[in-house]
Design a protein around this motif. Structure first.
Motif, PDB file in Angstrom:
ATOM      1  N   HIS A  19       0.831  -1.210   0.000  1.00 23.33           N
ATOM      2  CA  HIS A  19       0.000   0.000   0.000  1.00 23.33           C
ATOM      3  C   HIS A  19       0.865   1.259   0.000  1.00 23.33           C
ATOM      4  O   HIS A  19       0.626   2.188  -0.792  1.00 23.33           O
ATOM      5  CB  HIS A  19      -0.906  -0.021   1.230  1.00 23.33           C
ATOM      6  N   VAL A  20       1.865   1.304   0.870  1.00 23.70           N
ATOM      7  CA  VAL A  20       2.742   2.481   0.942  1.00 23.70           C
ATOM      8  C   VAL A  20       3.488   2.673  -0.369  1.00 23.70           C
ATOM      9  O   VAL A  20       3.596   3.798  -0.886  1.00 23.70           O
ATOM     10  CB  VAL A  20       3.717   2.341   2.123  1.00 23.70           C
ATOM     11  N   ALA A  21       4.006   1.582  -0.949  1.00 23.92           N
ATOM     12  CA  ALA A  21       4.750   1.689  -2.209  1.00 23.92           C
ATOM     13  C   ALA A  21       3.860   2.203  -3.331  1.00 23.92           C
ATOM     14  O   ALA A  21       4.284   3.037  -4.143  1.00 23.92           O
ATOM     15  CB  ALA A  21       5.344   0.327  -2.579  1.00 23.92           C
ATOM     16  N   ALA A  22       2.619   1.727  -3.398  1.00 25.60           N
ATOM     17  CA  ALA A  22       1.716   2.146  -4.475  1.00 25.60           C
ATOM     18  C   ALA A  22       1.320   3.607  -4.334  1.00 25.60           C
ATOM     19  O   ALA A  22       1.294   4.352  -5.319  1.00 25.60           O
ATOM     20  CB  ALA A  22       0.478   1.256  -4.482  1.00 25.60           C
ATOM     21  N   ARG A  23       1.017   4.021  -3.107  1.00 28.67           N
ATOM     22  CA  ARG A  23       0.578   5.414  -2.917  1.00 28.67           C
ATOM     23  C   ARG A  23       1.710   6.407  -3.136  1.00 28.67           C
ATOM     24  O   ARG A  23       1.478   7.499  -3.672  1.00 28.67           O
ATOM     25  CB  ARG A  23      -0.007   5.582  -1.524  1.00 28.67           C
ATOM     26  N   THR A  24       2.906   6.091  -2.732  1.00 28.33           N
ATOM     27  CA  THR A  24       4.022   7.028  -2.917  1.00 28.33           C
ATOM     28  C   THR A  24       4.525   7.034  -4.351  1.00 28.33           C
ATOM     29  O   THR A  24       5.195   7.985  -4.763  1.00 28.33           O
ATOM     30  CB  THR A  24       5.180   6.688  -1.974  1.00 28.33           C
ATOM     31  N   ALA A  25       4.216   5.982  -5.123  1.00 31.33           N
ATOM     32  CA  ALA A  25       4.637   5.941  -6.524  1.00 31.33           C
ATOM     33  C   ALA A  25       3.663   6.663  -7.441  1.00 31.33           C
ATOM     34  O   ALA A  25       3.930   6.795  -8.646  1.00 31.33           O
ATOM     35  CB  ALA A  25       4.793   4.493  -6.985  1.00 31.33           C
ATOM     36  N   ALA A  26       2.543   7.122  -6.913  1.00 33.39           N
ATOM     37  CA  ALA A  26       1.569   7.841  -7.734  1.00 33.39           C
ATOM     38  C   ALA A  26       2.181   9.126  -8.269  1.00 33.39           C
ATOM     39  O   ALA A  26       2.995   9.767  -7.596  1.00 33.39           O
ATOM     40  CB  ALA A  26       0.321   8.158  -6.906  1.00 33.39           C
ATOM     41  N   PRO A  27       1.829   9.523  -9.488  1.00 30.78           N
ATOM     42  CA  PRO A  27       2.436  10.727 -10.070  1.00 30.78           C
ATOM     43  C   PRO A  27       2.099  11.979  -9.274  1.00 30.78           C
ATOM     44  O   PRO A  27       1.036  12.097  -8.666  1.00 30.78           O
ATOM     45  CB  PRO A  27       1.827  10.779 -11.481  1.00 30.78           C
ATOM     46  N   ASP A  28       3.047  12.896  -9.280  1.00 30.23           N
ATOM     47  CA  ASP A  28       2.887  14.177  -8.607  1.00 30.23           C
ATOM     48  C   ASP A  28       2.018  15.080  -9.485  1.00 30.23           C
ATOM     49  O   ASP A  28       2.395  15.402 -10.609  1.00 30.23           O
ATOM     50  CB  ASP A  28       4.268  14.806  -8.382  1.00 30.23           C
ATOM     51  N   ARG A  29       0.857  15.489  -8.976  1.00 31.39           N
ATOM     52  CA  ARG A  29      -0.090  16.283  -9.761  1.00 31.39           C
ATOM     53  C   ARG A  29       0.042  17.785  -9.521  1.00 31.39           C
ATOM     54  O   ARG A  29      -0.783  18.563 -10.014  1.00 31.39           O
ATOM     55  CB  ARG A  29      -1.519  15.841  -9.431  1.00 31.39           C
ATOM     56  N   ARG A  30       1.055  18.219  -8.806  1.00 33.27           N
ATOM     57  CA  ARG A  30       1.206  19.659  -8.583  1.00 33.27           C
ATOM     58  C   ARG A  30       1.510  20.370  -9.904  1.00 33.27           C
ATOM     59  O   ARG A  30       2.325  19.907 -10.691  1.00 33.27           O
ATOM     60  CB  ARG A  30       2.330  19.924  -7.588  1.00 33.27           C
ATOM     61  N   ARG A  31       0.857  21.501 -10.107  1.00 35.23           N
ATOM     62  CA  ARG A  31       1.102  22.291 -11.307  1.00 35.23           C
ATOM     63  C   ARG A  31       2.322  23.170 -11.069  1.00 35.23           C
ATOM     64  O   ARG A  31       2.312  24.043 -10.193  1.00 35.23           O
ATOM     65  CB  ARG A  31      -0.112  23.146 -11.669  1.00 35.23           C
ATOM     66  N   ARG A  32       3.350  22.920 -11.817  1.00 33.98           N
ATOM     67  CA  ARG A  32       4.580  23.689 -11.692  1.00 33.98           C
ATOM     68  C   ARG A  32       5.320  23.621 -13.017  1.00 33.98           C
ATOM     69  O   ARG A  32       4.962  22.864 -13.922  1.00 33.98           O
ATOM     70  CB  ARG A  32       5.456  23.146 -10.559  1.00 33.98           C
ATOM     71  N   ALA A  33       6.354  24.429 -13.129  1.00 34.67           N
ATOM     72  CA  ALA A  33       7.179  24.435 -14.335  1.00 34.67           C
ATOM     73  C   ALA A  33       8.627  24.671 -13.946  1.00 34.67           C
ATOM     74  O   ALA A  33       8.919  25.245 -12.888  1.00 34.67           O
ATOM     75  CB  ALA A  33       6.704  25.516 -15.312  1.00 34.67           C
ATOM     76  N   GLU A  34       9.515  24.208 -14.798  1.00 33.54           N
ATOM     77  CA  GLU A  34      10.951  24.415 -14.614  1.00 33.54           C
ATOM     78  C   GLU A  34      11.508  25.084 -15.868  1.00 33.54           C
ATOM     79  O   GLU A  34      11.327  24.584 -16.980  1.00 33.54           O
ATOM     80  CB  GLU A  34      11.679  23.089 -14.397  1.00 33.54           C
ATOM     81  N   LEU A  35      12.166  26.218 -15.684  1.00 36.82           N
ATOM     82  CA  LEU A  35      12.901  26.871 -16.759  1.00 36.82           C
ATOM     83  C   LEU A  35      14.362  26.474 -16.617  1.00 36.82           C
ATOM     84  O   LEU A  35      15.046  26.921 -15.692  1.00 36.82           O
ATOM     85  CB  LEU A  35      12.742  28.390 -16.679  1.00 36.82           C
ATOM     86  N   ARG A  36      14.829  25.614 -17.505  1.00 38.94           N
ATOM     87  CA  ARG A  36      16.188  25.086 -17.437  1.00 38.94           C
ATOM     88  C   ARG A  36      17.051  25.808 -18.463  1.00 38.94           C
ATOM     89  O   ARG A  36      16.765  25.785 -19.664  1.00 38.94           O
ATOM     90  CB  ARG A  36      16.187  23.579 -17.719  1.00 38.94           C
ATOM     91  N   LEU A  37      18.103  26.442 -17.987  1.00 36.31           N
ATOM     92  CA  LEU A  37      18.969  27.257 -18.837  1.00 36.31           C
ATOM     93  C   LEU A  37      20.406  26.755 -18.777  1.00 36.31           C
ATOM     94  O   LEU A  37      20.886  26.361 -17.712  1.00 36.31           O
ATOM     95  CB  LEU A  37      18.948  28.721 -18.383  1.00 36.31           C
ATOM     96  N   THR A  38      21.068  26.776 -19.914  1.00 33.33           N
ATOM     97  CA  THR A  38      22.526  26.658 -19.975  1.00 33.33           C
ATOM     98  C   THR A  38      23.051  28.010 -20.414  1.00 33.33           C
ATOM     99  O   THR A  38      22.806  28.442 -21.546  1.00 33.33           O
ATOM    100  CB  THR A  38      22.977  25.566 -20.957  1.00 33.33           C
ATOM    101  N   LEU A  39      23.739  28.685 -19.521  1.00 33.65           N
ATOM    102  CA  LEU A  39      24.218  30.048 -19.767  1.00 33.65           C
ATOM    103  C   LEU A  39      25.719  30.033 -19.959  1.00 33.65           C
ATOM    104  O   LEU A  39      26.452  29.435 -19.170  1.00 33.65           O
ATOM    105  CB  LEU A  39      23.856  30.958 -18.595  1.00 33.65           C
ATOM    106  N   ALA A  40      26.179  30.702 -21.012  1.00 30.72           N
ATOM    107  CA  ALA A  40      27.608  30.815 -21.298  1.00 30.72           C
ATOM    108  C   ALA A  40      28.065  32.230 -21.003  1.00 30.72           C
ATOM    109  O   ALA A  40      27.362  33.204 -21.311  1.00 30.72           O
ATOM    110  CB  ALA A  40      27.894  30.464 -22.757  1.00 30.72           C
ATOM    111  N   VAL A  41      29.243  32.345 -20.383  1.00 29.25           N
ATOM    112  CA  VAL A  41      29.853  33.661 -20.168  1.00 29.25           C
ATOM    113  C   VAL A  41      30.483  34.063 -21.496  1.00 29.25           C
ATOM    114  O   VAL A  41      31.683  33.899 -21.736  1.00 29.25           O
ATOM    115  CB  VAL A  41      30.894  33.608 -19.039  1.00 29.25           C
ATOM    116  N   ALA A  42      29.642  34.559 -22.379  1.00 29.07           N
ATOM    117  CA  ALA A  42      30.072  34.807 -23.761  1.00 29.07           C
ATOM    118  C   ALA A  42      28.982  35.581 -24.489  1.00 29.07           C
ATOM    119  O   ALA A  42      27.855  35.722 -24.002  1.00 29.07           O
ATOM    120  CB  ALA A  42      30.361  33.490 -24.474  1.00 29.07           C
TER     121      ALA A  42
END
Length: 538
Positions: free
Chosen positions: A252-275
C-alpha cells in the motif's frame, strides 16, 4: 503486559546534505552565546554548546509544508502533524515527533560570514543601504534528523506511513529548501539516506529496545543504520514492514508514494555561457566569443594579498552521498535572479501601451510572479513565485587577472591611487533552473521572451564592469518543462527563437496570446492561464 494498548512506534532517521549556502536564522537578533560582532544575521545555535542547529519545530514545519504541497489537502496534513481546534472540531495532537538536528560542517570548513545584498532589478546595482553580513552554513554541511511516528492502531499504520513518505519526498529538487533567501538559490538540500525501525511497544523486547536506552544510544544506533540505507524513505519503510510480516501495508505504501505528482509547476532550465554570440541571428550553431564576468567577492587563500577583488567562488558538492566538496566559481545568486527579473520587467514595459506608466493590474501581475518589496495592497512584502533552485556553478573557462585604473575625464591620465587588480572569470558555462509555482500561459510566454533576449543579444549584464563590456551571458540551451497536466510537457525555447516554423515556436505563440489582454488591462487574474500548449499554432 498488554500487547494491544501501547501501539507501534517507528524510529526514522535521515541524512540531509546542503547543496548551497544556507542561513537558518536565530530566534534572537543576537544569540545569548554569541559575542558582539559586525554580523547582522546569526545562525540559530544551541545556547549551551554553540553548535548550529535545525530546531525540531523548524524541521516539523518543513515536513508539514512539503506534505501540504504534495497533497493539497489540509485534512490529510492534520492527520500526521495534528490540527488546532477550529469550527468546533476536536484538536488533534501530532503523530510525528522530531528532535533538534545539529550541523556537521565539511572537513576543514567552518561557518562562513557572507555579505548579502539587495540588487535593484531596474538598475542592476546594489540598492543603497541594503547590504548586510550574515552567517551561513556552507554546501556540504550535513544534518542527521531523528523522527518518531506513533501509530495508535494497526488500521492507522498504512495511512500515516504513506503521509510521512510523501512528506519526505519533498526534501530536495523543487521541494522544500531551508532558511532564508531560498528564492535566490540558498538552502538547497537533498535527503541522501533514510533508515527506519518498527517497534511494537506491546512486545517486551521492543519496549525495552526503545525505553531502555539513552538518547545518545538511540541516536547512535539510528546513525549507524544510515550507512547503507536507501535514499527513498518509502523503500526503507517497505523493508521494515516486510520483515514484520506486513506485506500488504508495504504494498500500500509503495503504491501510494509511486503515484504521479499532480502539482502544477514548471521548470525553466537554462545553460548560460559567459560569452556573446559572434552573429546573434545565426542560431545555436553560431560561434561564441568568451567574455569576462565579475561578481565581486573578497579574495581567498593565496590571492588575498595579490588582488583587490575576485570573482565569487563557493563550495560545491560533487557527491552528496559521500560529502565530496570542492571550491568552484559561480554565476551569483541575487545578481542572476535580478538579471532575469530585469529582462522580464523591461520586456513588459516596452510592450505596454503606455511604456512610461504601466497599469496597476500589470504591476500587480508582475509582483505576483517576481515578488515585490512594497506591494500596493499590503504592508507585507510579496514573495516571488519564480525561484532560483540553486546557485549555478560555472564549468570550464579560466580565471584571468586584470588591472584597471580610473582615468581623469578632463586630462585623460590615470588618477593617483586609483589602480585596482581583479580576478575575473573568462568563459565557461553554467546550468540554472528556475522553479515556477502554478504557472499560467502568460508567465510561460514571458519566460520565452526572456530567453529570446539571452539567446540573441544580451543587452543586460550581470555583475560588475558592465561599462567596460563585462557581464554578458548568453543562453545556449533553454527548455521549459510543465508538470501537473499529464506527462511533462517540454518546449525548447532556443529552437522556438531560431526555428519559427517549428512546433516549439507554435507552442510559444500560443502562450504569447495571453499577454495582450494583460498588457491592455483586460480581465483575468494571475494563475488562470490555459494549459501548456493550448491554442498553439501560427
Amino acid at each position: 503486559m498488554n500487547a494491544a494498548a501501547p501501539g507501534v512506534l517507528w524510529e526514522v532517521a535521515g541524512r540531509w546534505c546542503l547543496l548551497s549556502d544556507t542561513h537558518v536564522g536565530a530566534a534572537l537578533a543576537v544569540p545569548r552565546h554569541a559575542a558582539q560582532s559586525d554580523v547582522d544575521l546569526h545562525l540559530d545555535r544551541d545556547p549551551r554548546t554553540g553548535e548550529p542547529r535545525l530546531r525540531a519545530t523548524t524541521l516539523a514545519g518543513l515536513l508539514r509544508h512539503a506534505l501540504a504541497g504534495r497533497t493539497g489537502d489540509p485534512g490529510r496534513v492534520g492527520e500526521l502533524f495534528g490540527a488546532a481546534e477550529e469550527d468546533g472540531a476536536v484538536p488533534r495532537a501530532s503523530a510525528l515527533e522530531a528532535d533538534d538536528a545539529f550541523a556537521r560542517l565539511p572537513e576543514g570548513a567552518g561557518v562562513a560570514v557572507r555579505t548579502g545584498t539587495r540588487v535593484d532589478p531596474a538598475a542592476g546595482t546594489v540598492r543603497p543601504g541594503l547590504l548586510w553580513q550574515w552567517e551561513v552554513l556552507p554546501a556540504g554541511t550535513v544534518f542527521v534528523v531523528h523522527l518518531r511516528l506513533r501509530v495508535p492502531a494497526p488500521a492507522d499504520e498504512a495511512r500515516l506511513l504513506t503521509l510521512l513518505a510523501l512528506a519526505a519526498e519533498g526534501i530536495g529538487g523543487a521541494g522544500v529548501r531551508l532558511g532564508g533567501r531560498t528564492g535566490r538559490g540558498h538552502g538547497a538540500v537533498r535527503a541522501t539516506h533514510w533508515a527506519a525501525r518498527r517497534l511494537d511497544l506491546g512486545d517486551e523486547h521492543d519496549w525495552f529496545a526503545h525505553h531502555g536506552v539513552s538518547w545518545s544510544e538511540r541516536w547512535s544506533a539510528a546513525e549507524e543504520a544510515l550507512s547503507d540505507a536507501p535514499a527513498d524513505l518509502a523503500r526503507a519503510l517497505g523493508r521494515e514492514l516486510r520483515a514484520a510480516g506486513r506485506t500488504g501495508t508495504a504494498a500500500h505504501v509503495a503504491a501510494r508514494t509511486a503515484a504521479p505528482d499532480r502539482r502544477r509547476r514548471a521548470e525553466l532550465r537554462l545553460t548560460l555561457a559567459v560569452a556573446e554570440r559572434e552573429d546573434p541571428l545565426s542560431g545555436p550553431p553560431g560561434g561564441l566569443r568568451p567574455g569576462l564576468l565579475s561578481v565581486g567577492d573578497t579574495p581567498a587563500g593565496d590571492r588575498l594579498g595579490e588582488v583587490d577583488r575576485a570573482h565569487r567562488s563557493r563550495p560545491v558538492v560533487d557527491d552528496p552521498d559521500k560529502g565530496v566538496v570542492r571550491i568552484a566559481p559561480v554565476l551569483g545568486d541575487a545578481a542572476l535572479f535580478a538579471l532575469v527579473k530585469r529582462i522580464a520587467a523591461r520586456t513588459l514595459r516596452d510592450a505596454a501601451p503606455d511604456p512610461g506608466a504601466p497599469g496597476p493590474r500589470l504591476r500587480d501581475w508582475f509582483a505576483h510572479w517576481w515578488g515585490a518589496d512594497t506591494p500596493a495592497r499590503s504592508a507585507v512584502p510579496r514573495p516571488s513565485r519564480v525561484r532560483l533552485r540553486e546557485v549555478p556553478v560555472i564549468a570550464g573557462g579560466a580565471m584571468v587577472t586584470a588591472t584597471r585604473m580610473t582615468v581623469d575625464a578632463l586630462f585623460g591620465d590615470a588618477v593617483d591611487g586609483r589602480l585596482f587588480t581583479d580576478d575575473l572569470q573568462c568563459g565557461g558555462t553554467a546550468e540554472a533552473v528556475f522553479d515556477i509555482e502554478d504557472p499560467d500561459d502568460a508567465v510561460r510566454g514571458l519566460c520565452a521572451l526572456v530567453v529570446r533576449d539571452l539567446a540573441t543579444v544580451p543587452f543586460d549584464t550581470l555583475g560588475a564592469g558592465s561599462g567596460v563590456g563585462h557581464g554578458r551571458v548568453s543562453a545556449v540551451r533553454a527548455e521549459l518543462v510543465s508538470y501537473g497536466e499529464g506527462p511533462p510537457h517540454r518546449v525548447d525555447l532556443v529552437a522556438a527563437v531560431f526555428s519559427p516554423g517549428g512546433p516549439d515556436a507554435a507552442a510559444v505563440r500560443g502562450w504569447l496570446r495571453s499577454l495582450p489582454p494583460l498588457l491592455s488591462g483586460g480581465a483575468g487574474e494571475p494563475g488562470d492561464g490555459t494549459r501548456p500548449g493550448e491554442g498553439g499554432g501560427v
